[in-house]
Design an enzyme around this catalytic site. Structure first.
Site, PDB file in Angstrom:
ATOM      1  N   LYS A 221       0.852  -1.188   0.000  1.00 34.61           N
ATOM      2  CA  LYS A 221       0.000   0.000   0.000  1.00 34.61           C
ATOM      3  C   LYS A 221       0.888   1.238   0.000  1.00 34.61           C
ATOM      4  O   LYS A 221       1.955   1.244   0.629  1.00 34.61           O
ATOM      5  CB  LYS A 221      -0.883  -0.023   1.259  1.00 34.61           C
ATOM      6  CG  LYS A 221      -1.947   1.066   1.302  1.00 34.61           C
ATOM      7  CD  LYS A 221      -2.777   0.948   2.580  1.00 34.61           C
ATOM      8  CE  LYS A 221      -3.948   1.933   2.600  1.00 34.61           C
ATOM      9  NZ  LYS A 221      -4.754   1.787   3.837  1.00 34.61           N
TER      10      LYS A 221
ATOM     11  N   SER B 203      -9.751   1.614   3.073  1.00 34.91           N
ATOM     12  CA  SER B 203      -8.889   2.377   2.187  1.00 34.91           C
ATOM     13  C   SER B 203      -7.867   1.531   1.436  1.00 34.91           C
ATOM     14  O   SER B 203      -7.339   1.977   0.418  1.00 34.91           O
ATOM     15  CB  SER B 203      -8.162   3.432   2.996  1.00 34.91           C
ATOM     16  OG  SER B 203      -7.242   2.838   3.885  1.00 34.91           O
TER      17      SER B 203
ATOM     18  N   SER C  67      -9.646  -0.673   7.332  1.00 33.98           N
ATOM     19  CA  SER C  67      -9.110  -0.473   5.984  1.00 33.98           C
ATOM     20  C   SER C  67      -8.416  -1.682   5.371  1.00 33.98           C
ATOM     21  O   SER C  67      -8.089  -1.660   4.186  1.00 33.98           O
ATOM     22  CB  SER C  67      -8.150   0.715   5.974  1.00 33.98           C
ATOM     23  OG  SER C  67      -8.893   1.913   5.936  1.00 33.98           O
TER      24      SER C  67
END
Lengths: 484, 477
Positions: A82, A157, A181
């Site tokens: 990420k 997210s 997330s």
């Protein structure tokens, strides 16, 4: 088996093939890069692909293996991170325009651990800006499409991290989980996602959203793969003062423990609050599978659950308003081109650099910490947080793990909730409480997909440091449904 | 007209003498240029985290113990938010509602009397960088060498009433933080700097007046002048019917006045909250006890001991305990000569006078080592050299680094042989019959003349007491 076909297999199988020298890391990495190149224009799961460095890292691992040297547990598999996770020499944006040009001079501890375990970092994955969002629609680099249904959101997210595993670009990606997330996108995309106990995984080098909640974790196709990744990621880091001291027990070693005699707590509050009947039914079916495997179901109550979302949006925004103050255009990142004076430089740089949701949360958090409001908002939220933790502690007096839906709904359509932030925030209603309590928790797929339905996530929550117990429960279910 | 009373409280920032910064491993100290002592933590880069420097905590605790404060078993770091280019994270990590150190106070001599000034608290915090405004271009520059350097902020109660008290407090405080090795106390480098909160009220009033804060004054003299000016200014404002505005003011040394920097309306809302990146700071009792055991003797205790043990005057004791090195120097010379009074006289007299003339403090680099001074004093005590010769010898030691025995070898020792002295006296008497007659006729003051002649003839080496006695005996015979 071709390198490309191997990408469809689990991390465990990829590691085995690499160890048996059936495939080289270079070939597997090349295949992954090819898939990313093919899919990314459509899925938009990646922000930055590091082709040259990835191939060179893979070649180095292959050379080491040829020389007979020991390669770490990841053995040269491609891994995606990420874009919250800083990578030395590789652009790290947090999906924000304000960090569009930021190249860290350091590796996050988790990035360094992946590298030293033999993981090949192929690139940086899309996400909501600064991890603020539940649909991956708040990215400065555009939304990610859900590989299961490209008209839908992959969740957020860590949307890019979940999508990259679902699309089999990588068997392992890392996400960050502040209020859900990792778990919620894992649920939306039909993959496994784990948030370890707060403090189990170092936050050093991970762009901060809400420091008291942020935690890095793996997204994988299988529970076993997640266990292998957790063993790589978890452990004390002297560079993170909130890191738990002491060596964690191996999670992979707990995989085969089974669930005989395990008491699974079922919180009534998680099956009412706006939970889709389809989701509730799938989770109940999974629970009956557990009963069949020898587990006992126990009703538990988490009475402060209804206050969790409000509590979270005070604490997380307050911390975010502070953590994001450093993006001022002075030392790195974006600075407005034209400005008159210092205040204007700050104002324009931040106005241009931050997206709407980030601005909204910075303003909410600034307000919550303001003189005269601190006690009523931030301090009170901290007290409620304590009550929520206590709920879990009481529940765990009666059960070993808690099982519940990960998300009240399946993957939402792109654009469906962007106009209504509150509706968006409610997507995290079932993941936020465990985050506030700092507990280890995970999502694993539990939908019967034969009818072509969307993935549904089963959430497991365990007491602090009980990642092994949680993973063994998840593995038992996974074995049953894949073999059954 | 009303009689006014000033109320003064001081906030002193002291840089702790650690090797590295408060929350990272970047070095502290002189740098080769701007932005040399920096790392990702100092610069507040994305994802970096603070790790507390144990040495800084220990030095802060030393200060706290030296000032008789309570050391909190649990304290906490908080973020203090404001935007400024030299503040890398947009917040300063400081302590707010749970400081490391509370209570205590500073003993200081004001007009010869010992006074106790109470402290409110002492907390740990990181320093900011330095913004440098260029006069030519429309640009400013930032140097982060200082950023994240460990400081303690020492906050007094509003317990001072005059600038003189404030200066005495600061000097005593400075002496203590340096004596316990917590700071180098370098004022020029800003390693010991002071903000003064000043208000005035009618004498006898119990309520405090509106205060102003004078920022960043970094010399004892300037603090005194700034406070005097500010008290005067506030009295004038009130007497002319105005009201003091709560604001921050800067001391303008060139103009000899304070001027407004920002008013309360522009005051920051710092939005303090506990720093989630740092755990509660736990200080075990045993650690505090260890630090206490290892504390050096404090300046005030040493001063009192010098008066008691060595029978020094309060003045000499004060002078000799100004720095740890001075006091150690004195004790070493006193021990090696077994004559503390003589050692004190020579150090406060000849040695400090000479150093003072050169504008330097007594330290390890000083030209006369305690061993050399003691050796010279032993020659003096043993009568090998006279007091006058000792001064000549000292001058040579100070200026040329000559050793005392080498000096005696070159110049010869004192003549103490009574027969030899008597011969010299007799020679002088024989050469000056007129003066001898005058003396014997009652002009006894001429004794000095004869002694002087003898000393001259022996190039100062004759023992003056012997010369005196022998001359008197021969003249009075």
């Amino acid at each position: 088996m071709s390198a490309d076909a191997l990408l469809d297999r689990s991390l465990t199988e990829q590691v085995a093939a690499l160890r048996a020298r059936e495939v080289t890391s270079a070939a597997l990495t090349e295949a992954a890069l090819a898939r990313i190149g093919r899919d990314n224009p459509r899925l938009n799961a990646g922000i930055t692909v590091d082709r040259v460095a990835a191939l060179s890292a893979a070649a180095a691992i292959d050379a080491k293996r040829s020389a007979g040297a020991e390669i770490g547990p990841l053995s040269g598999v491609p891994v995606g991170l990420k874009d919250m996770i800083c990578t030395e020499g590789l652009r790290t944006t947090a999906a924000s325009k304000i960090l569009d040009t930021f190249i860290p001079p350091y590796d996050a501890t988790v990035a360094a651990r992946i590298r030293s375990a033999g993981g090949v970092i192929v690139g940086k994955l899309n996400q909501d800006e600064f991890a603020m969002g539940s649909s991956n629609e708040n990215s400065a680099y555009g939304p990610v499409r859900n590989p299961v249904d490209e008209t839908r959101s992959p969740g957020g997210s860590s949307g890019g991290s979940a999508a990259a595993v679902a699309a089999r670009h990588c068997a392992l990606t890392l996400g960050t989980d502040t209020g859900g997330s990792i778990r919620q996108p894992a649920s939306f995309c039909g993959v496994v996602g784990v948030k370890p106990t707060y403090g189990r995984v170092s936050r050093w080098g991970v762009v901060a959203f809400a420091s008291s909640l942020d935690q890095v974790g793996p997204l994988t196709a299988t529970v076993e793969d997640a266990a292998i990744a957790l063993d790589v990621l978890m452990g004390h880091d002297p560079k993170d003062s909130t890191s738990i001291v002491g060596a964690p027990e191996s999670v992979a070693a707990a995989l085969d423990r089974g669930v005989g005699g395990l008491k699974i707590g079922i919180p009534a509050e998680y099956f009412t609050q706006g939970c889709d009947e389809e989701v509730a039914a799938a989770v109940r079916k999974a629970l009956s599978t557990y009963e069949r495997l020898g587990a006992t179901l126990v009703d538990v109550s988490l009475p402060h659950t209804p206050y969790a979302v409000a509590t979270y949006y005070l604490i997380a925004t307050a911390e975010a308003s502070s953590n994001l103050a450093r993006y001022d255009g002075v030392r790195y990142g974006r600075r407005a081109e034209a400005y008159s004076g210092l205040a204007d430089m700050y104002g324009r740089s931040r106005a241009e650099g931050f997206g709407d949701e980030v601005k909204r949360r910075v303003m909410l958090g600034t307000y919550a910490l303001s003189a005269g409001y601190y006690d009523a908002y931030y301090l009170k939220a901290q007290r409620v947080r304590t009550l929520i933790s206590r709920d879990f502690a009481r529940a765990f007096e009666r059960c070993d793990v808690i099982a519940a839906p990960t998300s009240p709904v399946t993957a939402i359509g792109l654009g469906e909730r962007v106009a209504d932030p509150l509706q968006m925030y409610l997507l995290d209603v079932f993941t936020i409480p465990a985050s506030l309590a700092g507990l280890p928790c995970m999502s694993l797929p539990c939908a019967d997909r034969d009818g072509g339905g969307l993935p549904i996530g089963l959430q497991l929550i365990a007491p602090p440091l009980q990642e092994g117990r949680m993973i063994s429960a998840a593995a038992a279910y996974e074995r049953e449904v894949s073999h059954g | 007209m009303a009689e006014w009373e000033a109320v003064i409280g001081l906030e002193v920032h002291v840089q702790l003498a650690t090797a590295s910064k408060l929350f990272c491993g970047a070095p502290v100290g002189d740098a080769t240029g701007p932005n040399q002592n920096v790392d990702p933590v100092t610069l507040g880069m994305p994802g970096v985290l603070p790790v507390l420097n144990r040495e800084a905590v220990e030095l802060a605790i030393r200060v706290g113990l030296a000032l008789g404060c309570d050391i909190a078993e649990h304290s906490r770091f908080a973020r203090k938010h404001y935007f400024y280019p030299d503040l890398p994270k947009g917040y300063q990590i400081s302590q707010y509602d749970q400081p490391l150190i509370v209570g205590g106070g500073v003993w200081a001599a004001v007009d010869g009397a010992e006074r106790f000034f109470e402290l409110t608290r002492i907390h740990l915090e990181e320093d900011a960088g330095k913004t440098i405004h260029s006069s030519s271009a429309s640009k400013s520059f930032v140097d982060f060498n200082r950023a994240c350097v460990p400081l303690v902020e020492i906050v007094s109660e509003p317990c001072m009433r005059t600038a003189g008290e404030a200066v005495a407090y600061l000097k005593a405080l400075h002496q203590i933080v340096v004596a316990v090795g917590a700071s180098d106390g370098n004022l020029e480098k800003g390693n010991f700097r002071c903000d003064a909160n000043v208000s005035v009220r009618e004498r006898g009033a119990t309520q405090l007046g509106t205060r102003t804060e004078i920022k960043n004054v970094n010399s004892f003299r300037f603090v005194g002048r700034a406070i005097d000016y500010e008290v005067h200014r506030q009295c004038n404002v009130i007497e002319s019917g105005g009201a003091v505005v709560q604001e921050t003011r800067l001391w303008d040394e060139a103009g000899g006045r304070t001027r407004s920097m920002r008013s309360k309306e522009h005051a920051h809302d710092y939005r303090y909250f506990p720093d989630p990146d740092l755990m509660v700071l736990e200080v075990p009792r045993r650690w505090v006890e260890e630090i206490f055991e290892a504390l050096p003797e404090l300046p005030r205790d040493r001063r009192q001991r010098f008066e008691r043990e060595y029978a020094l005057t309060p003045y000499d004791a004060e002078v000799l305990t100004q720095t740890v090195y001075r006091a150690d120097y004195f004790e070493s010379v006193a021990a090696a000569t077994d004559d503390a009074k003589l050692a004190a006289n020579w150090i406060t007299g000849e040695l400090l006078a000479a150093l003072n003339k050169d504008g330097v403090e007594l330290d390890a680099g000083s030209p006369v080592s305690p061993e050399a001074l003691a050796e010279m004093l032993r020659l003096l005590i043993g009568g090998v050299i006279s007091g006058k010769m000792a001064k000549q010898c000292f001058a040579a030691m100070y200026a040329q680094g000559v050793g005392p025995s080498a000096w005696v070898e070159e110049h010869g020792g004192q003549i103490t042989d009574e027969g030899a002295i008597e011969q010299e006296v007799q020679r002088v008497l024989d050469a000056n019959p007129g003066q001898v007659s005058a003396y014997r006729a009652g002009k006894v003051k001429l004794l000095g003349f004869f002694v002087g002649q003898v000393m001259k003839a022996t190039r100062g080496k004759a023992n003056p007491q012997s010369v005196n006695a022998i001359a008197r005996r021969l003249l009075d015979a």
